[in-house]
Each structure stands twice: as structure tokens, then as C-alpha cells.
Design a protein around this motif. Structure first.
Motif, short mmCIF file in Angstrom:
data_model
loop_
_atom_site.label_atom_id
_atom_site.label_comp_id
_atom_site.label_asym_id
_atom_site.label_seq_id
_atom_site.Cartn_x
_atom_site.Cartn_y
_atom_site.Cartn_z
N VAL A 153 6.63 -0.32 -17.21
CA VAL A 153 5.85 -1.50 -16.75
C VAL A 153 5.84 -1.16 -15.21
O VAL A 153 6.09 -0.31 -14.55
N PRO A 154 5.00 -2.44 -14.86
CA PRO A 154 4.62 -2.50 -14.12
C PRO A 154 6.14 -2.09 -12.55
O PRO A 154 7.44 -3.47 -13.43
N ARG A 155 6.67 -1.73 -11.34
CA ARG A 155 7.59 -1.91 -10.74
C ARG A 155 7.48 -3.24 -9.74
O ARG A 155 8.65 -3.60 -9.77
N GLY A 156 6.39 -3.69 -9.60
CA GLY A 156 6.01 -5.26 -8.49
C GLY A 156 5.23 -5.01 -7.60
O GLY A 156 5.18 -3.92 -8.45
N SER A 157 5.45 -4.64 -6.56
CA SER A 157 3.79 -5.06 -5.63
C SER A 157 5.02 -4.69 -4.56
O SER A 157 5.30 -4.49 -4.19
N ASN A 158 3.45 -4.00 -4.11
CA ASN A 158 3.71 -3.92 -1.91
C ASN A 158 4.33 -4.07 -1.46
O ASN A 158 4.46 -5.97 -1.36
N LEU A 159 5.78 -3.97 -0.79
CA LEU A 159 6.66 -5.06 -0.07
C LEU A 159 6.29 -5.10 1.17
O LEU A 159 5.24 -4.72 2.15
N VAL A 160 6.68 -6.95 1.36
CA VAL A 160 6.18 -7.67 2.12
C VAL A 160 7.56 -8.08 3.31
O VAL A 160 8.29 -8.43 2.34
N LEU A 161 7.38 -7.21 4.33
CA LEU A 161 8.79 -7.68 5.20
C LEU A 161 8.48 -8.89 5.94
O LEU A 161 7.43 -9.65 5.92
N ALA A 204 13.00 -6.96 9.07
CA ALA A 204 14.12 -7.26 7.79
C ALA A 204 13.32 -7.75 6.22
O ALA A 204 12.43 -7.95 6.69
N LEU A 205 13.72 -7.75 5.67
CA LEU A 205 12.91 -6.84 4.33
C LEU A 205 12.72 -9.16 3.61
O LEU A 205 12.91 -9.85 3.72
N GLY A 206 11.39 -9.25 3.29
CA GLY A 206 10.92 -10.17 2.36
C GLY A 206 10.87 -9.83 0.35
O GLY A 206 12.49 -10.07 0.35
N GLY A 207 10.37 -9.31 -0.04
CA GLY A 207 10.22 -8.59 -0.82
C GLY A 207 9.02 -8.36 -1.70
O GLY A 207 8.17 -8.25 -0.83
N ALA A 208 8.84 -9.29 -2.86
CA ALA A 208 7.44 -9.33 -3.34
C ALA A 208 6.85 -10.02 -2.94
O ALA A 208 5.24 -10.32 -2.93
N ALA A 209 7.21 -10.73 -2.23
CA ALA A 209 6.67 -12.19 -1.71
C ALA A 209 7.68 -12.45 -0.26
O ALA A 209 8.75 -12.44 0.11
N ALA A 262 10.46 5.05 3.93
CA ALA A 262 10.43 6.41 4.81
C ALA A 262 10.18 7.45 3.20
O ALA A 262 9.73 8.82 3.57
N PHE A 263 9.93 6.83 2.31
CA PHE A 263 9.19 7.43 1.03
C PHE A 263 8.29 6.66 0.50
O PHE A 263 8.50 5.83 0.37
N GLY A 264 7.25 7.50 -0.76
CA GLY A 264 6.11 7.03 -0.62
C GLY A 264 6.37 6.20 -1.74
O GLY A 264 6.74 7.01 -2.80
N GLY A 265 5.24 5.99 -2.10
CA GLY A 265 5.35 4.92 -3.35
C GLY A 265 6.33 4.02 -3.85
O GLY A 265 6.48 3.16 -4.62
N LEU A 266 6.39 2.80 -2.82
CA LEU A 266 7.82 1.88 -2.36
C LEU A 266 7.19 0.81 -3.40
O LEU A 266 5.87 0.73 -3.21
N LEU A 267 7.27 0.21 -4.28
CA LEU A 267 7.02 -1.45 -4.55
C LEU A 267 8.33 -1.85 -4.79
O LEU A 267 9.33 -1.78 -4.75
N ALA A 268 8.00 -3.20 -4.58
CA ALA A 268 9.62 -4.19 -4.58
C ALA A 268 9.17 -5.28 -5.69
O ALA A 268 8.36 -5.90 -5.93
N ASP A 269 9.78 -5.70 -6.77
CA ASP A 269 9.87 -6.69 -6.78
C ASP A 269 11.13 -7.72 -6.98
O ASP A 269 12.56 -7.69 -6.81
N ASP A 270 11.39 -9.38 -6.73
CA ASP A 270 12.25 -10.48 -7.22
C ASP A 270 12.84 -10.77 -8.00
O ASP A 270 11.74 -10.74 -9.16
N VAL A 271 13.79 -10.99 -8.00
CA VAL A 271 14.74 -11.67 -8.98
C VAL A 271 15.45 -12.67 -8.58
O VAL A 271 16.34 -13.12 -7.15
N PRO A 272 15.52 -14.14 -9.59
CA PRO A 272 16.19 -14.92 -8.24
C PRO A 272 17.70 -14.26 -8.89
O PRO A 272 17.97 -14.24 -10.29
N THR A 273 18.75 -14.81 -8.10
CA THR A 273 20.18 -15.18 -8.27
C THR A 273 20.47 -16.10 -7.82
O THR A 273 20.07 -16.78 -7.13
N ALA A 274 22.24 -16.72 -7.39
CA ALA A 274 22.59 -17.32 -7.42
C ALA A 274 22.94 -17.59 -6.14
O ALA A 274 22.22 -18.76 -5.61
#
Length: 518
Positions: A153-161, A204-209, A262-274
Motif C-alpha cells: 500500500v502507499p507509504r505516503g507522499s513526499n516529505l513537506v518540511l 522542522a518537520l511538516g509531514g505529508a502536509a 539522509a537515505f533515499g526513498g523517504l515518504l511521509a504520512d500523517d496520523v491524527p493523535t491526541a
């Protein structure tokens, strides 16, 4: 954390690992992105001369252009910044970093097999050997689960900083220039100056968005080699092109901190948490593990909060690695020394004034892919307990406490048999050898039967305290004993929390242990 030596507290102060072998899970904002700054960082204790200032200004402009090129996807613009004499590996590493950070219109699907990856030169490194801090992972539920996704399944999308800036950093050592054959070739090509300089990657990270994960800016020290042609500067490589002669090559140095790309193929996915948005950062070959983490992350945050309370961030960044090199890199350990690890918690630094942990991450090893959905849940609850308790835990807090309570929370609410969770400890008790004392930190040092017994014993003591004295007193004991200090101090803290001295508590625990194994 997991089998870890006190020597590896140099790592453990920023890293807690978890071991994948039977038994216990030993371990181990809304603001918009800031535009790159063009201001030069003060680098000199005395006012710089015109040459030094011109050099600093030129390299600062180059670093600003690098930031823009990496995040815009402008491949031609990036290539224009790279020196023709840079190695193909260095150029390819920058290309991989750009592929990970550029805007992506749609998520990519992960490949089913993880290729061997090499660190990106966008995160220059100085590899050095370092002891690992392995940690145990769940025994129950550690087999492939039928509930796992049937297909990638898709791991997410490009990291948005949320923000990214490369900038010059102060240097106290001798000036480092490129010499030897490469120096001659650069001179023949028209280079008028070369320089190896420390820089800082602030992000600072953003994530998938965006805004994504709300976290403080992280400063990662790096080194960069550059060459000057007229008024322009080009990217040449990392600090290894001109090693710092003031550093003793025989001295053991901690591996460098790495940026997520630092390594290729990075993807990001966001998950709502408390506590807000959490993010899963992942690498090729980890799609099934990412799906399990996506399923278990929010419940794991809730489970840790149910025990610890809501006085923690209640969100996390999870890095799911696909190769041992990635796991070793992000945990700042030596490859090959963490083969049995399932996970680790790491952080960049603690801001004591703001009472904030900077750059905290839960890093899953490739071996975590062997775990079922339930097994991933146990690992996440264990690791998130370290995240929740970080600000309340001294560097010298005893490991029987930190690992035992984390494992207790990891197992809390699950129906598991004592002998399933603690097979080595159960066998020892059945043979009539009941532990006479709590494990010492040195018992956690390596992946041996002694280390496995240490993790299982620490879990059993925390479980005993929760059953006999209640979870409130277990937490009270953690807060008191985790302040660390000499044994006399931690013994007094234990007695103050439980109302009995250590000898009495251990005697009660031994009796309780005897009743668990028939």
C-alpha cells in the motif's frame, strides 16, 4: 530500550533501543514555513577581514540556493550548484535528497524489496564506530499476522518540511583546504579557493502536509567542502575530502546525527493523535510495517496517556527503516550491533529552560516488519512510554526502572501468559533459581541470556508493583527513582513511593515470582 551498557549511555542519553528476540520488548503548529535566511552567521571571535567576509557571504548564498533547489524540484538548478569535479556518489546523493523533498502531486507506492541505501551527501557524515543499545521486542504476536495488508500500500507522499535552512557554523579548528590530487585538478579547472567548513542544517518537520507535526527547529551539525570560481561557489563534497588534522584518528567518536532525507526513498504520512498530528517517515520496503503503525499509533498514544496522564506531547514521529544501515544511522550506533533490535527512541537534545525534547523520534528497525499488528502495538506503547517520561528521567536512572515500566505499559491491557513474556526467567524459576535482586545496568549490556533475563526481570518487577501496590504507586515510584543518583538515594526514593524498603519489596517480588511459574 534494550540490552544496553552503561558505556552506551553516551548513546542512551539520546537513544533507547529494543531487542527483537523472544520475551520482553526490551528497548529500548499552524505556523507557515519560514523562508530561507540570507544572513551570515557570525563566525569569527574577532572582526573578519575582507577575504573571510567575502568567503562567508559567498558560501551563505550557495547554501541558500541549495535549500531552494532541494525543496523546489529544480534539477537543473541543483546541478548548477555542484562542482564538475564532485564524485558521482555525491551528486547522486543530492539528487536523492531532492527527490525526497521536492513537491509531489500524489503519493508514491513503496517497492516490496528494500534496496541497499547509502547516506545522502546532503547530510555530510563522518562515520565512526559506536556501541549499540539493543532492546527486546514482543514474544507474543511476533509472527506475521493474517490481518496484515495482502498487497503493498502507499507509504505516503513526499516529505513537506515546515522549515529548512542550511547555514555556516562557527569553526574553532585550523583552516581546512583541499589538497593533493583533487586540489591540483581544482586549480587546473580554475578554482581560486577551496574550503571545508562546518555547517548546520536547521529544519522542522511538516509531514505529508504543512503545517503537519508541530515541533521545534532541529539543528544538525554537518560538514561541507566547497570550491570557488570567480564570484561563485560550488558544492564539492563532505568533510572527508579534508579531514580535521586536530582530531585524533584513534579516538572513538560518536556517529553523526542524520537528517531524515539522509537515505533515499523517504515518504511521509500523517496520523491524527491526541496531541495533534503525528507523522510516519518511512523508507523503501516498509509498506506493510507502515500500515501496521498507521493502525496502532493513535491507540498507542491513548494507552500511554491512560497510564502516565496527559502531561506529555501525546504525539510522535515514527521512522520506519528498511535496512540495517538506516537503523544504525538514525540511532547513531554501529551497523551489525543492532541486528536483534526492533525499535529505538532517539532525540537531538533537551531544552531544559523550555522543558522540551528536541527532535524526539521512535525508530523502527527492519526486524519490526516481522511483528504482527498487535506486536507493533506493544513496541509503540513501550517506546512512547520513553517519549512520555523523557523529561522526568535522569541519564543515570536505573534501567530496571526505565525498561521495566516501559515494558509494563507496552503489555498493559494485553492477555499474555507470564511464561510467554518471560521464557528465560520462567525456566530459571522453574529450576528453583529465583532472582535475589533487581538487575543492575551492566546486566543489560549485550544480547545474551543475562540481558534477556534482565529485561524480563525488570518487566516482572514493574508488573508485581502494579498488582500489589497499584498503578498510582508504580508511577510514583518511577517519578521518584528516575531522578537517579547513588543507590542510597534511589533506595530511599523507592521506599518513599511504596512504603517499604528495597529489601522488603524484593522479598515480596520473589514470593510473587514463585507463584507465577508452577
Amino acid at each position: 530500550m534494550s540490552p544496553a551498557s552503561r558505556a552506551s549511555r553516551a548513546v542512551a542519553s539520546a537513544t533507547a533501543l529494543a531487542l527483537l528476540a523472544g520475551g520482553v520488548t526490551a528497548c529500548g503548529s499552524g505556523e507557515k514555513a519560514a523562508a530561507p535566511s540570507s544572513s551570515t552567521t557570525p563566525l569569527f571571535s574577532t572582526p573578519p577581514n575582507a577575504f573571510e567576509q567575502q568567503r562567508a557571504d559567498g558560501v551563505t548564498a550557495l547554501l541558500d540556493a541549495l535549500t531552494k533547489a532541494l525543496t523546489s524540484g529544480d534539477r537543473a538548478g541543483l546541478d548548477a550548484l555542484i562542482d564538475p569535479l564532485a564524485t558521482p556518489a555525491f551528486r547522486q546523493s543530492l539528487h536523492r535528497a531532492q527527490d525526497d523533498l521536492r513537491p509531489a502531486p500524489a503519493p508514491r507506492a513503496a517497492t516490496s524489496v528494500a534496496p541497499t541505501a547509502t547516506p545522502s551527501a546532503a547530510a555530510p557524515q563522518s562515520p565512526a564506530p559506536q556501541r549499540s543499545v539493543p532492546r527486546r521486542s514482543p514474544r507474543s504476536g511476533d509472527r506475521p499476522s493474517s490481518s496484515a495488508p495482502a498487497a503493498p500500500v502507499p507509504r505516503g507522499s513526499n516529505l513537506v518540511l515546515r522549515t529548512l535552512q542550511y547555514r555556516l557554523a562557527p569553526s574553532a579548528g585550523p583552516e581546512r583546504l583541499i589538497g593533493g590530487e583533487l586540489g591540483v585538478r581544482l586549480n587546473d579547472a580554475g578554482a581560486s579557493d577551496t574550503w571545508v567548513t562546518p555547517i548546520t542544517a536547521s529544519y522542522a518537520l511538516g509531514g505529508a502536509a504543512r503545517p503537519g507535526v508541530d515541533e521545534p527547529v532541529i539543528d544538525v551539525p554537518q560538514e561541507l567542502a566547497v570550491a570557488r570560481y570567480g564570484d561563485d561557489w560550488k558544492l564539492l563534497g563532505d568533510g572527508s575530502l579534508a579531514p580535521d588534522e586536530s582530531v585524533d584518528p584513534t579516538q572513538e567518536v560518536r556517529p553523526p546525527e542524520l537528517v531524515p532525507w539522509a537515505f533515499g526513498g523517504l515518504l511521509a504520512d500523517d496520523v491524527p493523535t491526541a496531541g495533534g498530528t503525528s507523522s510516519i517517515l518511512s523508507y523503501p520496503g516498509t509498506d506493510r510495517t507502515v500500515a501496521k503503525v498507521r493502525d496502532q499509533l493513535a491507540p498507542a498514544v491513548a494507552a500511554v496517556t491512560a497510564f502516565w496522564g496527559d502531561a506529555w506531547v501525546r504525539k510522535a514521529v515514527i521512522q520506519v527503516t528498511g535496512t540495517p544501515e538506516q537503523f544504525a544511522g538514525f540511532t547513531r550506533t554501529a551497523p551489525g550491533e543492532t541486528n536483534a533490535a526492533a525499535a529505538a527512541t532517539v532525540f537531538s537534545r533537551i531544552d531544559g529552560g523550555a522543558k522540551t525534547v528536541i527532535g524526539q523520534r521512535v525508530v523502527l528497525a527492519p526486524a519490526a516488519g516481522q511483528l504482527s499488528v498487535a506486536g507493533i502495538g506493544v513496541v509503540l506503547r513501550h517506546e512512547l512510554t520513553h517519549v512520555a517520561t523523557r523529561l522526568d528521567t535522569a541519564d543515570d536512572a536505573p534501567m530496571w526502572l526505565t525498561e521495566g515500566v516501559a515494558e509494563y505499559v507496552g503489555r498493559r491491557g494485553t492477555k499474555v501468559d507470564f511464561t510467554d513474556v518471560a521464557p528465560e526467567l520462567s525456566a530459571q524459576i522453574a529450576a528453583g533459581d529465583v532472582p535475589k535482586a533487581l538487575p543492575s545496568d551492566k546486566d543489560f549490556s549485550v544480547d545474551t541470556d543475562a540481558a534477556r533475563l534482565a529485561y524480563q526481570s525488570s518487566w516482572s518487577f514493574a508488573t508485581f508493583v502494579a498488582q500489589k501496590y497499584g498503578e498510582d504507586k508504580l508511577k510514583r515510584m518511577y517519578l521518584a527513582v528516575a531522578q537517579g543518583g547513588p543507590v542510597a538515594k534511589t533506595d530511599a526514593a523507592l521506599a518513599g513511593a511504596l512504603g517499604v524498603d528495597r529489601a522488603t519489596a524484593v522479598a515480596q517480588w520473589r514470593t510473587w515470582l514463585g507463584k507465577q511459574v508452577r
